[in-house]
Design an enzyme around this catalytic site. Structure first.
Site, PDB file in Angstrom:
ATOM      1  N   SER A  36      -2.464  12.983  -7.679  1.00  9.70           N
ATOM      2  CA  SER A  36      -2.005  11.802  -6.943  1.00  9.70           C
ATOM      3  C   SER A  36      -3.121  10.774  -6.878  1.00  9.70           C
ATOM      4  O   SER A  36      -4.217  11.067  -6.382  1.00  9.70           O
ATOM      5  CB  SER A  36      -1.605  12.194  -5.521  1.00  9.70           C
ATOM      6  OG  SER A  36      -1.529  11.026  -4.723  1.00  9.70           O
ATOM      7  N   HIS A  90       0.825  11.145 -10.492  1.00 13.40           N
ATOM      8  CA  HIS A  90       1.693  10.991  -9.319  1.00 13.40           C
ATOM      9  C   HIS A  90       1.320   9.700  -8.591  1.00 13.40           C
ATOM     10  O   HIS A  90       0.166   9.497  -8.222  1.00 13.40           O
ATOM     11  CB  HIS A  90       1.502  12.203  -8.414  1.00 13.40           C
ATOM     12  CG  HIS A  90       2.380  12.240  -7.207  1.00 13.40           C
ATOM     13  ND1 HIS A  90       3.662  12.756  -7.228  1.00 13.40           N
ATOM     14  CD2 HIS A  90       2.168  11.844  -5.929  1.00 13.40           C
ATOM     15  CE1 HIS A  90       4.194  12.685  -6.017  1.00 13.40           C
ATOM     16  NE2 HIS A  90       3.303  12.126  -5.201  1.00 13.40           N
ATOM     17  N   ASP A 118       2.054   7.381  -5.371  1.00  8.80           N
ATOM     18  CA  ASP A 118       2.620   7.372  -4.023  1.00  8.80           C
ATOM     19  C   ASP A 118       2.886   5.945  -3.575  1.00  8.80           C
ATOM     20  O   ASP A 118       1.960   5.172  -3.324  1.00  8.80           O
ATOM     21  CB  ASP A 118       1.651   8.050  -3.043  1.00  8.80           C
ATOM     22  CG  ASP A 118       1.644   9.553  -3.217  1.00  8.80           C
ATOM     23  OD1 ASP A 118       2.729  10.148  -3.187  1.00  8.80           O
ATOM     24  OD2 ASP A 118       0.551  10.127  -3.383  1.00  8.80           O
ATOM     25  N   MET A 165       4.233   3.670  -0.683  1.00 12.75           N
ATOM     26  CA  MET A 165       4.509   3.699   0.763  1.00 12.75           C
ATOM     27  C   MET A 165       4.720   2.272   1.247  1.00 12.75           C
ATOM     28  O   MET A 165       4.003   1.359   0.830  1.00 12.75           O
ATOM     29  CB  MET A 165       3.330   4.306   1.516  1.00 12.75           C
ATOM     30  CG  MET A 165       2.946   5.685   1.039  1.00 12.75           C
ATOM     31  SD  MET A 165       1.653   6.377   2.095  1.00 12.75           S
ATOM     32  CE  MET A 165       1.195   7.816   1.136  1.00 12.75           C
ATOM     33  N   HIS A 186       6.697   8.585  -6.543  1.00 12.53           N
ATOM     34  CA  HIS A 186       7.196   9.145  -5.285  1.00 12.53           C
ATOM     35  C   HIS A 186       7.412   7.995  -4.314  1.00 12.53           C
ATOM     36  O   HIS A 186       6.456   7.432  -3.772  1.00 12.53           O
ATOM     37  CB  HIS A 186       6.142  10.144  -4.769  1.00 12.53           C
ATOM     38  CG  HIS A 186       6.473  10.784  -3.471  1.00 12.53           C
ATOM     39  ND1 HIS A 186       5.544  11.504  -2.739  1.00 12.53           N
ATOM     40  CD2 HIS A 186       7.629  10.835  -2.758  1.00 12.53           C
ATOM     41  CE1 HIS A 186       6.110  11.962  -1.636  1.00 12.53           C
ATOM     42  NE2 HIS A 186       7.368  11.564  -1.610  1.00 12.53           N
ATOM     43  N   MET A 239       8.155   6.602  -0.989  1.00 12.26           N
ATOM     44  CA  MET A 239       8.222   6.880   0.449  1.00 12.26           C
ATOM     45  C   MET A 239       8.521   5.553   1.130  1.00 12.26           C
ATOM     46  O   MET A 239       7.647   4.924   1.734  1.00 12.26           O
ATOM     47  CB  MET A 239       6.895   7.493   0.917  1.00 12.26           C
ATOM     48  CG  MET A 239       6.722   8.925   0.432  1.00 12.26           C
ATOM     49  SD  MET A 239       5.016   9.503   0.569  1.00 12.26           S
ATOM     50  CE  MET A 239       4.327   8.757  -0.899  1.00 12.26           C
ATOM     51  N   MET A 293       7.929  18.433   0.668  1.00 12.71           N
ATOM     52  CA  MET A 293       6.677  17.912   1.228  1.00 12.71           C
ATOM     53  C   MET A 293       6.003  19.033   2.023  1.00 12.71           C
ATOM     54  O   MET A 293       6.630  19.657   2.883  1.00 12.71           O
ATOM     55  CB  MET A 293       6.941  16.720   2.142  1.00 12.71           C
ATOM     56  CG  MET A 293       7.397  15.453   1.437  1.00 12.71           C
ATOM     57  SD  MET A 293       6.261  14.858   0.166  1.00 12.71           S
ATOM     58  CE  MET A 293       4.786  14.489   1.141  1.00 12.71           C
ATOM     59  N   PHE A 315      -0.465  10.128   4.165  1.00  8.51           N
ATOM     60  CA  PHE A 315      -1.907  10.154   3.932  1.00  8.51           C
ATOM     61  C   PHE A 315      -2.295  11.307   3.014  1.00  8.51           C
ATOM     62  O   PHE A 315      -1.658  12.362   3.047  1.00  8.51           O
ATOM     63  CB  PHE A 315      -2.655  10.304   5.263  1.00  8.51           C
ATOM     64  CG  PHE A 315      -2.283   9.234   6.251  1.00  8.51           C
ATOM     65  CD1 PHE A 315      -2.885   7.978   6.199  1.00  8.51           C
ATOM     66  CD2 PHE A 315      -1.301   9.474   7.203  1.00  8.51           C
ATOM     67  CE1 PHE A 315      -2.508   6.983   7.090  1.00  8.51           C
ATOM     68  CE2 PHE A 315      -0.916   8.480   8.093  1.00  8.51           C
ATOM     69  CZ  PHE A 315      -1.522   7.231   8.041  1.00  8.51           C
ATOM     70  N   ASP A 333       4.128  18.844  -2.600  1.00  4.68           N
ATOM     71  CA  ASP A 333       3.198  17.715  -2.440  1.00  4.68           C
ATOM     72  C   ASP A 333       2.559  17.764  -1.065  1.00  4.68           C
ATOM     73  O   ASP A 333       3.242  17.671  -0.052  1.00  4.68           O
ATOM     74  CB  ASP A 333       4.011  16.414  -2.630  1.00  4.68           C
ATOM     75  CG  ASP A 333       3.155  15.161  -2.574  1.00  4.68           C
ATOM     76  OD1 ASP A 333       1.927  15.267  -2.427  1.00  4.68           O
ATOM     77  OD2 ASP A 333       3.743  14.061  -2.683  1.00  4.68           O
TER      78      ASP A 333
HETATM   79  C1  DX5 Z   1       1.296  12.158   0.993  1.00  3.86           C
HETATM   80  C2  DX5 Z   1       1.444  11.917  -0.502  1.00  3.86           C
HETATM   81  C3  DX5 Z   1       0.713  12.879  -1.332  1.00  3.86           C
HETATM   82  C4  DX5 Z   1      -0.790  12.859  -1.149  1.00  3.86           C
HETATM   83  C5  DX5 Z   1      -1.280  14.247  -1.391  1.00  3.86           C
HETATM   84  O1  DX5 Z   1       2.146  11.309   1.670  1.00  3.86           O
HETATM   85  O2  DX5 Z   1       2.808  11.971  -0.875  1.00  3.86           O
HETATM   86  O3  DX5 Z   1       1.039  12.716  -2.709  1.00  3.86           O
HETATM   87  O4  DX5 Z   1      -1.453  11.999  -2.027  1.00  3.86           O
HETATM   88  O5  DX5 Z   1      -2.641  14.270  -1.081  1.00  3.86           O
HETATM   89  P1  DX5 Z   1      -3.406  15.638  -0.882  1.00  3.86           P
HETATM   90  O6  DX5 Z   1      -3.293  16.420  -2.140  1.00  3.86           O
HETATM   91  O7  DX5 Z   1      -4.801  15.194  -0.585  1.00  3.86           O
HETATM   92  O8  DX5 Z   1      -2.762  16.333   0.280  1.00  3.86           O
HETATM   93 ZN    ZN Z   2       3.350  12.062  -3.083  1.00  2.00          ZN
END
Ligand code: DX5
Ligand code: ZN
Length: 242
Positions: free
Chosen positions: A29, A53, A55, A57, A86, A88, A157, A163, A195
């Site tokens: 990620s 990956h 993310d 948000m 992904h 979110m 998840m 985060f 994840d």
């Molecule tokens: C969290 C994200 C994850 C995050 C995972 O909301 O969807 O993809 O980057 O980070 P780690 O591997 O550090 O938990």
């Molecule tokens: Zn993610």
């Protein structure tokens, strides 16, 4: 190991049906990468990772804000590694096309944010991408019953989204098993992705429960050698499945 030619057929064949079935896929990620030096950081893992990956948000669905389609198209133009996007965000149906236009290979949307999950999956499929459905840690897995046959991927998840660097929630292991059992019961073969908090110490138990795709942010980009970290995660998952 680079999977630059990962196709829909491959992903379905990779489905996490049964113990030991399917190949292990590692998706670093970029949330934990250096945003001012993203090209350099992604280059470090591009060859070893199966997916990158991304993310997304929106500051509404998550208590944090990240990046949008412009970053996805920039990554697509620079790297051959498939992109696992992904979302979110609230109302993902409004923005699916932005990410498909930008070159996403997988678009994963949260069940909690979808009004018409089945239609959203169809829209992703119509553009030739893989469709994923994600669930937060407190969303019952039984709600996946009517999407598990349509989605290419189910994302469990293992932290609350928002985060990087959070602690793995152990109930994710049971939840992965529940999804695998549900899929088996229905004769479906979604790839099961996990994840959040994935490290060499946690990847094995979720692999044994049926997950085959693993997102890791801090464990990869927080390491001295991110490419070696990807290989170590793969080895830990493979060892757990051996
Ligand atoms: C969290 C994200 C994850 C995050 C995972 O909301 O969807 O993809 O980057 O980070 P780690 O591997 O550090 O938990
Ligand atoms: Zn993610």
């Amino acid at each position: 190991m680079s999977q630059v030619t990962h196709t829909e057929t491959d992903a379905r064949a990779d489905g996490a049906r049964g113990e030991g079935g399917g190949r292990v896929l590692i998706a670093p990620s970029i949330l934990s990468a250096d945003f001012l030096d993203l090209r350099a950081d992604v280059r470090k893992v591009a060859r070893d990772a199966d997916y990158v990956h991304v993310d997304v948000m929106d500051g509404h669905f998550t208590p944090n804000l990240t990046i949008g389609p412009k970053f996805v198209s920039a990554l697509k133009a620079s790297f051959e590694t498939p992109l696992d996007v992904h979302l979110m965000v609230t109302n993902p149906e409004e923005s699916i096309d932005w990410y498909l236009d930008a070159g996403a290979d997988v678009v994963t949307m949260h069940l909690e944010a979808l009004t018409h999950a089945n239609r959203a999956i169809q829209r992703v499929h119509a553009r030739g991408a893989l469709a994923g459905i994600a669930v937060n840690p407190a969303t019952p897995t039984c709600l996946l019953r009517d999407v598990v046959e349509d989605a290419d991927l189910i994302l469990i998840m293992s932290v609350n989204p928002g985060f990087g660097g959070q602690k793995f929630i152990p109930a994710a292991v049971r939840r992965v098993r529940e999804v695998r059992e549900l899929a088996d019961e229905l004769g479906a073969h979604p790839l099961i992705e996990v994840d959040g908090g994935i490290k060499t110490a946690t990847i094995g138990e979720v692999a044994r429960a049926g997950a085959r795709m693993f997102v890791a942010g801090s464990a990869v980009f927080g390491a001295q050698d991110p490419a070696a970290a990807v290989r170590e995660l793969r080895e830990a998952a493979d060892a757990a499945l051996a």
